[in-house]
Enzyme design. Structure first.
Site, mmCIF file in Angstrom:
data_model
loop_
_atom_site.group_PDB
_atom_site.id
_atom_site.type_symbol
_atom_site.label_atom_id
_atom_site.label_comp_id
_atom_site.label_asym_id
_atom_site.label_seq_id
_atom_site.Cartn_x
_atom_site.Cartn_y
_atom_site.Cartn_z
ATOM 1 N N ASP A 200 8.902 2.285 -16.984
ATOM 2 C CA ASP A 200 8.792 3.691 -16.609
ATOM 3 C C ASP A 200 7.380 4.207 -16.880
ATOM 4 O O ASP A 200 6.772 3.894 -17.910
ATOM 5 C CB ASP A 200 9.823 4.493 -17.414
ATOM 6 C CG ASP A 200 9.938 5.932 -16.972
ATOM 7 O OD1 ASP A 200 10.226 6.162 -15.788
ATOM 8 O OD2 ASP A 200 9.729 6.827 -17.818
ATOM 9 N N GLU A 255 7.442 -16.113 -23.618
ATOM 10 C CA GLU A 255 8.118 -16.717 -24.762
ATOM 11 C C GLU A 255 9.527 -17.171 -24.380
ATOM 12 O O GLU A 255 10.172 -17.918 -25.132
ATOM 13 C CB GLU A 255 8.192 -15.736 -25.938
ATOM 14 C CG GLU A 255 6.840 -15.369 -26.520
ATOM 15 C CD GLU A 255 6.946 -14.263 -27.560
ATOM 16 O OE1 GLU A 255 8.095 -13.879 -27.900
ATOM 17 O OE2 GLU A 255 5.892 -13.777 -28.030
#
Length: 536
Positions: A200, A255
């Protein structure tokens, strides 16, 4: 190496409060969403994007968050979320979450501590607190996207920044504690199994806070695609430092196996938007320029060409959308005369002028065939597959959007709960009284009413999404120079020729096998109609 799933995915946006209500309290929830996942697989989408379901006072549709790691009790529990995620994955659906890094709720523990602390304290450094230019003058002329000053004065005389509602204080991304918190949030949800995040206000995180603060040059407000010509070094939008954040986030995404993705809500033009999707940063950025085109072939032609070229320049694909939870629904917009501002139209309760919903629906059917034929990723907003129009005449007493003002009725009209059945007190949404009232004719738009009807909007979406899979993996795109003229868009996707007539008269239709048409074909390609052809 396999193509990443997101490059050509169709993502369905879910506003959980308005999707389906399992508890019967009139508010959509996570168990309700879980119960309707088969609708999404039957539709043929690849992923869903879930707008905020975190702890929130709900001042701004959940975009005012008190805890990014907890589900709001009105929507369910973390166990409900995990169950929904598992059920979605079992159906082959990826799940994206909204993350809101620009601001928190004013009820967030951090902000409560900041208000209780003294000016200059570490607690205030997590947000943007400044002294005024004078006791009754804010630190700068920056304006809120919801109207008025972006600064609110505290009881001790300082001012805090909020680019949105006063209940949404902006975080200070120059404070390392803020960066650490959001790195932890991304890992928390990544560990639970989500596939990525919609970010956002992605362009506004970093502000130039050097004293004295610089005013914004130009007209009032910051709505939409801002004027960077007058503000090439904008003090709080699209600053170069923001890309350091997304390079860090990209490392976090990697990751995980497969890597998570990030989608930027960046209200900036194409030449600036492409920076967010450079290698090492985010994977996608919303294309708001396309969403703003008002049924004019020349404008579509320009935005499509620029968007594809920009995305390809950094090895990405473009994104396309017609609707979302912040804009007036396309069925109504495309039924308005050109030049009518949909937001101004809403302030008349949709009466001046009345929208031609028959015309708007016809154009919206053609428009989605344009969207789904383009190379890249398409984003759908819940209910557009039903052809829902904007509910323009919601009574004032039910409106809750903080954006509403004398000039703007707000965004509630595109957020009315979905109809699932022809009848019942809430047309199958759940409970006797939804949190926003549904129109009396909502049952005619319901999933039940449209399923199996070959002429319905729902079946058009299902057919288009099924056929799209035949060429979505092929990212080739070329204009058909002989036919891509005037009011007609014409381009090729492999063996498929796509034609869209935005004019008022019938256009020639070349020979070929009709795969799908948005409206019945006559002696040619009628006005406001799209067709997919396989050339013979």
């Amino acid at each position: 190496m396999p193509t990443p799933w997101w490059r050509n995915a169709v993502v369905y946006q879910v506003l959980p409060r308005s999707f389906a209500d399992a508890s019967g309290d009139g508010i959509g929830d996570l168990p309700g969403l879980t119960s309707k996942l088969d609708h999404l697989t039957d539709l043929g989408v690849d992923a869903l994007w879930l707008t905020p379901c975190y702890r929130s006072p709900w001042t701004d549709a959940g975009y005012d968050i008190t805890d990014h790691r907890k589900v709001d009790p009105a929507l369910g529990t973390l166990a409900d979320f995990d169950r929904m995620l598992a059920e979605a994955h079992a159906r082959g659906l990826r799940v994206l979450l909204d993350v809101v890094p620009n601001h928190t709720s004013d009820q967030h523990e951090w902000f409560r501590r900041a208000l209780a602390a003294t000016p200059g304290s570490p607690e205030r450094d997590r947000y943007v607190f400044k002294d005024g230019r004078a006791p009754d003058r804010p630190p700068s002329n920056w304006e809120s996207r919801f109207g008025g000053s972006a600064w609110t004065r505290t009881s001790d005389g300082q001012w805090y920044l909020h680019l949105f509602a006063p209940e949404q204080p902006d975080l200070n991304w120059r404070d390392p504690r803020v960066r650490e918190e959001f790195a932890g949030i991304l890992r928390f949800w990544g560990d639970r199994g989500v596939d990525g995040f919609r970010i956002d206000v992605a362009a506004a995180l970093v502000k130039d806070l050097r004293e004295p603060l610089r005013d914004v040059v130009g007209g009032e407000g910051c709505e939409g695609l801002d004027d960077f010509a007058a503000n090439p070094d904008h003090p709080f939008l699209d600053r170069p430092e923001v890309h350091e954040i997304y390079r860090e986030w990209n490392r976090i995404f990697h990751e995980f196996d497969p890597p998570l993705i990030g989608v930027a809500e960046a209200w900036v033009r194409g030449d600036r938007r492409v920076r967010y999707i450079r290698p090492g940063e985010l994977q996608q950025a919303f294309n708001f320029e396309f969403l703003r085109v008002r049924w004019r072939a020349a404008d579509y032609r320009r935005v499509v060409a620029e968007s594809i070229a920009a995305a390809r320049s950094v090895g990405r694909t473009a994104t396309w959308a017609l609707n979302n939870h912040d804009v007036v629904r396309q069925v109504s917009v495309l039924g308005l005369p050109r030049g009518v501002d949909p937001r101004v139209w809403l302030t008349t309760n949709g009466t001046d002028p009345p929208a031609d919903l028959e015309l708007g629906t016809r154009r919206a059917r053609a428009a989605i065939m344009l969207v789904l034929a383009l190379p890249g990723s398409a984003y759908l907003y819940q209910g557009e597959e039903l052809g829902l129009p904007e509910v323009a005449d919601l009574p004032a007493q039910v409106l809750g959007d903080p954006k509403r003002s004398g000039k703007d009725k707000g965004r509630d009209g595109c957020r009315v709960p979905l109809p699932w059945t022809r009848g019942g007190p809430s047309f199958g949404f759940g409970g006797p009284r939804p949190w926003l009232p549904q129109p009396r004719d909502w049952g005619d738009y319901s999933v039940e009413a449209q399923r199996g009807d070959p002429d319905s909007m729902l079946e058009l979406y299902r057919s288009a999404l099924r056929l799209r899979r035949e060429f979505s993996g092929n990212e080739s795109f070329s204009w058909d120079d002989d036919r891509n003229v005037g009011d007609v868009l014409a381009f090729r996707r492999g063996e498929v020729l796509v034609l869209v007539n935005t004019g008022s008269t019938t256009a020639p239709l070349p020979a070929g096998s009709v795969l799908l048409a948005s409206s019945p074909l006559e002696d040619g390609l009628p006005a406001d109609t799209a067709v997919w052809l396989r050339r013979e």
